[in-house]
Structure formats: structure tokens, C-alpha cells
Scaffold this active site. Structure first.
Site, mmCIF file in Angstrom:
data_model
loop_
_atom_site.group_PDB
_atom_site.id
_atom_site.type_symbol
_atom_site.label_atom_id
_atom_site.label_comp_id
_atom_site.label_asym_id
_atom_site.label_seq_id
_atom_site.Cartn_x
_atom_site.Cartn_y
_atom_site.Cartn_z
ATOM 1 C CE LYS A 109 -4.540 0.979 0.433
ATOM 2 N NZ LYS A 109 -5.669 0.112 -0.072
HETATM 3 N N1 GLU Z 1 -7.329 0.255 -3.271
HETATM 4 C C1 GLU Z 1 -7.956 -1.161 -3.718
HETATM 5 C C2 GLU Z 1 -8.147 -1.833 -2.416
HETATM 6 O O1 GLU Z 1 -7.879 -1.629 -1.224
HETATM 7 C C3 GLU Z 1 -7.488 -1.754 -4.617
HETATM 8 C C4 GLU Z 1 -6.144 -2.174 -4.721
HETATM 9 C C5 GLU Z 1 -5.441 -2.744 -6.037
HETATM 10 O O2 GLU Z 1 -6.352 -3.108 -7.044
HETATM 11 O O3 GLU Z 1 -4.353 -3.161 -6.092
HETATM 12 O O4 GLU Z 1 -8.391 -3.216 -2.393
#
Ligand code: GLU
Length: 426
Positions: A114
Site C-alpha cells: 500500500k
Molecule cells: N485500493 C484497492 C483496495 O484497497 C484496490 C487495490 C488494487 O487494485 O491493487 O483493495
């Protein structure tokens, strides 16, 4: 020059602590080796960067950015990037860990990561946000890449943000690099259906939960907190299935209508007035966020930010089913209290996994340079969501536990097993 140090406005450390406590409980159920438990409790890699942005008046602002890779045991890191004043290292660590479990529970060959920048993008111009994104990308470039760690949109970021990342990586490496991110515009190699995928998945999991509870969508009243990409698509999907959406909210406030809100109309309103958002939507009574959480509904979908249902307001929740559209919207204490009261909670790592599932499809398509039709994406998304939710709900019976505990058990077992099979390097 001014140094910008925005104060955290939501509890990132609480989210990380909840994620760790959930890992602890899965580790106990699985009798996990203590060394492996310790390894999975710690991010593999953390990068903290300073992100200077020159404003139009010649003033320099400096923001703090993060990229955390929690686990690459099952594949390259995967996870979004958020721009929010409340971003902290602890929050990003917790969210990276949730991504590991989310990718594992849906059986994607990806790890968890993240990123985020502590900034309020609504206070910047679009040009400034572009410069911020490009500088942040340059700063995290050493650790991202299609085989290392693949960012995607999250809170306050979207396909334009991803396009700026593609441009930065392409300029800095001299190679056209669309596969470095997912959630890109279609013109740059994005997948059909990616934008709607998270909300579609949340709606799917909600309908599965209703089915198991023996409830018909037509007799179901729903409140959705958050009307961004996740909340609005979820509300639309549930309304199409026959549910009555009696309350919605966004940062402009909460809005209720006892006989149901016209969701396509609300989406159109927001599209036409992006700055005002839901504000001014006709025929609705204004409510507060606290009132939305406390509404007498069958299903509550928190699809905004983490830490929305806490020990301070958990006693006010009247919904019988809660589906976590956001990541970490319920704190650990509140989660336990709700479970004791028999409230069914469909956990984030399952409920909102549709986004990363289609991100995985996008990564596959970008690498193959071969693009699927929308019906192909939707068909495969349903297969992944159904398989994951069936497995999680079956495990609740095996372990006599909540869907959250079951989802963590499935995920932790898969990640630990991959790491064990690889062996610890060297
Ligand atoms: N931000 C989204 C999540 O928390 C998508 C993450 C992604 O597609 O890599 O799942």
C-alpha cells in the site's frame, strides 16, 4: 518555505492494531509456527519519502509519502495509493497487510502492499496533484514495477493518477510501462470493468449474505456510507437487485429517503456537480453521519474510510448485516461487540476484493497486450468472488467462527504455506 505536517484525523494505528489482532486470532486457530507469525506481523519493506511540490506562487510545500510492502510471499506486492491528510505510516502498514490477506483469500498470485501521501488533494489544483503524483512516483520508483509491486487507485486517487504514474515511469525508464499500475484509463491499457469492480463485488457479497440469511432483496433496506467509486456502484448494484437504498452519504453529509433513493439520479447529480457531491439532491432529508450509522436498516455498507464504527458508536448500530466496502471501517473492539450481538459482518478482505481481482485481470491483460471484453471481465470476477465467499462461509462452519475470522484463516494459511514451500532465504 513552509513545512506541511497535517495532523492525523483518523486512527491509522488502530487499523494496524486491528489487522494484527485478526492475524493473531487466525494464527491461534491454525496453530501457526511462532516464527512465521512474527514474520507475517511485520512488513517486508517500508519506504518513507519526502514529496516536495512547487506551487504556482513559487512557494514550496513538502508532503510525506509512504510505500509499504507487507508480503511478497505469493507474488509481487499489490495495493492502492491514497492521498489523504490522515495518512500515517501505521495506517499504510495496516492497509498493506490487509492487501496481503485480500489477494490471498481471493487466490490471486500477488502479495500485499500500500502507499499513500499525507495530503489533502482537494486543497490543491489538478496541476499540483499531477506534480505531487509524479514526484511521489519518482521517489518510490526503486521499489515498484510489474514484477515487484503494482500500485492502483485508492482513496482520492483514480485513473488519472494512474496515467500520471505510467507517464513518470515511462519517462524515467525510457520504456513504455503501462503494466506498472492497474486502474489505468482504458486508452492506456486499463481493463474494462475495473472502475466498477469494487462496488460490483461489494454488491455481490451483500446479496450472498442476504441469501444465506434467508432475506429477499425486495424486503431489504440499506444504508451506504460513502458515495465515491465504491459506495455509489454498490448502491446502484443493490438497487438494481431490488434493495431499497434508504440513506447515502459523502463528505458533504448524509441524505435519507424512507421509500428509497433514486441511485442513478444521485450518481448523475454527483457527475454534474463534482464539487458539491450529493449536496442539493432533491427530495431527501439531510442527516448526519452519526445518524446514518444508527439508522434502522437491515444492511449497513460502510464504504468510506476506516474507523467509522468504534466502541463509541457501536451500541447505536441497528443493522443486522454489515458489509465492509471500505478497508477497516470497524475497529476490533466494535467488531467483537457486534459479533456477540449476532450481527453478520462480511469483512473487507472479502467484501471489497472485487477491485483487486479486476486489477489482477488488468495486470494479466497489460502483460499479454491482449484485452478482454467487459462480459469476460464480469464473468471471471463473479467466479473469483463466488469461490472466495463460498470458501469463507464454509470455513465459518469448520472453525465455528465469524466470516472475518474465517477469511483471515483462509488467507493466512495460504500465505504461510507459500512462504514455507519457498523456504526462508538464504
Ligand atoms: N485500493 C484497492 C483496495 O484497497 C484496490 C487495490 C488494487 O487494485 O491493487 O483493495
Amino acid at each position: 518555505m513552509t513545512l506541511s505536517t497535517p495532523a492525523p484525523i483518523h486512527p491509522g494505528h488502530e487499523l494496524r492494531d486491528s489487522a494484527l489482532r485478526q492475524l493473531d486470532s487466525a494464527a491461534r486457530a491454525l496453530n501457526l509456527d511462532p516464527g512465521m507469525h512474527k514474520f507475517l506481523s511485520t512488513p517486508e519493506r517500508t519506504l518513507i519519502v519526502s514529496v516536495p511540490v512547487m506551487l504556482e506562487d513559487g512557494q514550496l510545500e513538502v508532503y510525506t509519502g509512504y510505500r509499504v510492502q507487507h508480503s511478497t510471499g505469493r507474488g509481487p506486492g499489490k495495493g492502492g495509493i491514497r492521498f489523504h491528510p490522515g495518512v500515517t505510516l501505521e495506517e499504510v502498514e495496516g492497509l498493506a497487510m490487509l492487501m496481503t490477506w485480500k489477494c490471498a483469500v481471493t487466490d490471486l498470485p500477488l502479495g500485499g502492499a500500500k502507499g499513500g501521501v499525507a495530503v489533502d488533494p482537494h486543497r490543491l489544483t489538478r496541476r499540483q496533484v499531477e506534480r505531487l503524483t509524479k514526484r511521489y512516483t519518482a521517489a518510490i520508483l526503486p521499489i515498484i514495477g510489474p514484477e515487484r509491486d503494482i500500485p492502483a487507485p485508492d482513496v482520492n486517487t483514480d485513473e488519472s493518477t494512474m496515467a500520471w504514474i505510467v507517464d513518470t515511469v515511462t519517462m524515467m525508464t525510457g520504456q513504455h510501462s503501462p503494466e506498472v499500475v492497474t486502474g489505468k484509463p482504458i486508452e492506456l491499457g486499463g481493463s474494462r470493468g475495473r472502475t466498477e469492480a469494487t462496488g460490483r463485488g461489494v454488491a455481490f457479497v451483500t446479496l450472498e449474505a442476504l441469501k444465506r440469511a434467508g432475506r429477499l432483496p425486495e424486503n431489504t433496506r440499506v444504508a451506504v456510507q460513502g458515495f465515491g467509486n465504491v459506495g455509489s456502484v454498490t448502491a446502484k448494484g443493490l438497487a438494481e437487485a431490488g434493495c431499497k437504498i434508504v440513506a447515502v452519504s459523502d463528505v458533504s453529509g448524509g441524505y435519507a429517503a424512507p421509500y428509497g433513493i433514486d441511485i442513478p439520479g444521485a450518481i448523475e447529480h454527483v457527475r454534474r456537480h463534482p464539487k458539491r457531491m450529493l449536496e442539493g439532491l432533491p427530495g431527501l432529508s439531510k442527516i448526519s453521519n452519526a445518524e446514518l450509522i444508527a439508522m434502522d436498516v437491515d444492511v449497513l455498507v460502510p464504504a468510506a474510510l476506516e474507523g467509522q464504527i468504534t466502541s463509541a458508536n457501536v451500541h447505536e448500530v441497528r443493522a443486522k448485516i454489515i458489509v465492509e466496502g471500505a478497508n477497516g471501517p470497524i475497529t476490533a473492539d466494535a467488531d467483537r461487540k457486534l459479533a456477540d450481538r449476532g450481527v453478520v459482518i462480511m469483512p473487507d478482505i472479502l467484501a471489497n476484493a472485487g477491485g483487486v481481482v479486476v486489477s489482477y485481470f488488468e495486470w494479466v491483460q497489460s502483460r499479454a497486450q491482449f484485452y478482454w471484453e467487459l462480459d469476460e471481465v464480469e464473468r471471471r470476477l463473479e467466479i473469483y468472488m463466488r469461490r472466495a465467499s463460498d470458501l469463507v462461509l464454509a470455513k465459518t462452519k469448520v472453525y465455528d467462527c465469524t466470516p472475518r475470522e474465517a477469511a483471515f484463516i483462509v488467507a493466512v494459511e495460504r500465505v504461510a504455506s507459500a512462504i514455507e514451500k519457498r523456504g526462508i532465504f538464504p
